[in-house]
Design a protein around this motif. Structure first.
Motif, mmCIF file in Angstrom:
data_model
loop_
_atom_site.group_PDB
_atom_site.id
_atom_site.type_symbol
_atom_site.label_atom_id
_atom_site.label_comp_id
_atom_site.label_asym_id
_atom_site.label_seq_id
_atom_site.Cartn_x
_atom_site.Cartn_y
_atom_site.Cartn_z
ATOM 1 N N GLU A 1 -5.448 10.833 -5.215
ATOM 2 C CA GLU A 1 -4.071 10.500 -5.613
ATOM 3 C C GLU A 1 -3.889 10.636 -7.128
ATOM 4 O OE1 GLU A 1 -2.866 7.558 -1.912
ATOM 5 O OE2 GLU A 1 -3.065 6.684 -3.907
ATOM 6 N N ARG B 1 3.461 7.640 -6.192
ATOM 7 C CA ARG B 1 3.637 6.880 -4.941
ATOM 8 C C ARG B 1 4.824 7.378 -4.118
ATOM 9 N NH1 ARG B 1 0.619 2.283 -4.410
ATOM 10 N NH2 ARG B 1 -0.163 1.241 -6.275
ATOM 11 N N LEU C 1 4.054 11.005 -2.798
ATOM 12 C CA LEU C 1 3.061 10.967 -1.712
ATOM 13 C C LEU C 1 3.642 10.309 -0.456
ATOM 14 C CD1 LEU C 1 -0.345 10.267 -3.519
ATOM 15 C CD2 LEU C 1 0.327 12.325 -2.272
ATOM 16 N N ASN D 1 3.325 12.193 2.800
ATOM 17 C CA ASN D 1 2.425 11.576 3.783
ATOM 18 C C ASN D 1 3.143 11.309 5.097
ATOM 19 O OD1 ASN D 1 0.118 11.443 2.200
ATOM 20 N ND2 ASN D 1 0.545 9.368 1.461
#
Lengths: 211, 211
Positions: free
Chosen positions: A144, A170, A173, A177
């Motif tokens: 990350e 964040r 992702l 994700n």
């Protein structure tokens, strides 16, 4: 990288090990970590439990290997673009696109990353397993961090405009994700279809971070 | 909405039922649906299994109620802003901000939404439970559709610039749903801290969708 990791194979031991790993990823994704047994993994393979134990000593060991594999796929396919040519924005685009394709094409493995974080946060594990989980969380963090560094690099080279690189990491992702949660392959789908979908997702998502 | 749904309470039956529900949400989040038993829920409450069964006939029924509650919180807190004043962009901002606060403040319930989708996709359930799961998926879809419609409205009123409202809905929700995966309350944190964090997240995320 293959869309159907459980391939028919009656060859040597390394491929057999891969089949066990792929079956385990599928079981953990479907039933969760706690509810999955070595028997479930054997059933998914249509094999004996002995075959599973031949490659992995225990369920935690099998799960850790699935997690490790998920991260190493991401690092190899997406993380590697951190050091490519072009602006930080161009590199971020290649990283995000490859990440989305991993979410689609190795979905069962990738869904295990969230399970691993939950196991780390909530699971009751031995000291030895705890140490392994710490190491796995570090691997995930290192992956990350490539996104965080790229956001910072984009602030420096003027190609990206995220005021807070950690928060940008964040939110970006999260958006990509989540593909592993909603994506489901269509009948007859090809790599080209997935690439077109990935481009659409990345075009939309990156819009919010470009300078 | 409360940050700590398992409140000390020795009052009447409705509150007792709420406590059972909150304990169940916590158990399902920690261990997954399959691995959670009615005993686990009772243990989490420090109560007997009889108390759990007094309010819910079975584990599926308890899970379905947790799922229903998670969606009804989102609809009440966030979905309601679909019909508020201002441009579509202004309404989307209020929806997204409230959604992020729900992810933080009712995290245990919200994490059960993904479990429900997995149960729907992969679980082996009776015809009766399948029908309930279909209904729950419809509730979830109805909530998400408010975001899709708002993206379409923003195209019409010129305040939002997402070429594909469905894809925009998925990427925006991914970015903000992911908060329930990474968020963990800090010691001494207040509502004001969470609102500041929510504003930062929403400012960053919405950037990509504004006209």
């Amino acid at each position: 990288m293959t869309a159907h990791p459980i391939a028919a194979n009656d060859g040597g031991s390394p491929d057999r090990r891969e089949e066990v790993l792929a079956a385990a990823a599928e079981c953990f994704m479907r039933r969760g970590y706690e509810a999955t047994s070595m028997d479930d993994v054997a059933d998914m393979l249509g094999a004996t439990k002995g075959r599973v134990y031949h490659h992995f000593r225990s369920k935690p060991e099998l799960f850790f290997e699935v997690f490790r594999r998920a991260i190493s796929i991401l690092a190899r396919e997406a993380g590697v673009h951190e050091t490519g040519p072009g602006t930080a924005a161009a590199r971020l685009r290649r990283m995000a696109r490859a990440h989305v394709l991993c979410m689609m094409e190795t979905q069962t493995f990738q869904r295990n990353l969230t399970l691993g974080v939950d196991l780390y946060r909530f699971g009751e594990t031995s000291a030895e397993h705890r140490a392994t989980l710490e190491e796995l969380m570090d691997l995930r963090r290192a992956y990350e961090d490539a996104f965080r560094r790229t956001f910072a690099a984009g602030k420096a080279d003027g190609s990206l405009a995220a005021p807070d690189p950690s928060l940008a990491m964040r939110t970006l992702l999260g958006a990509i994700n989540w593909v592993a949660v909603w994506y489901s392959p269509r009948h007859g789908e090809t790599r080209a279809h997935r690439e077109t979908l990935a481009d659409g997702i990345v075009d939309q998502v990156l819009q919010g971070y470009l300078a």
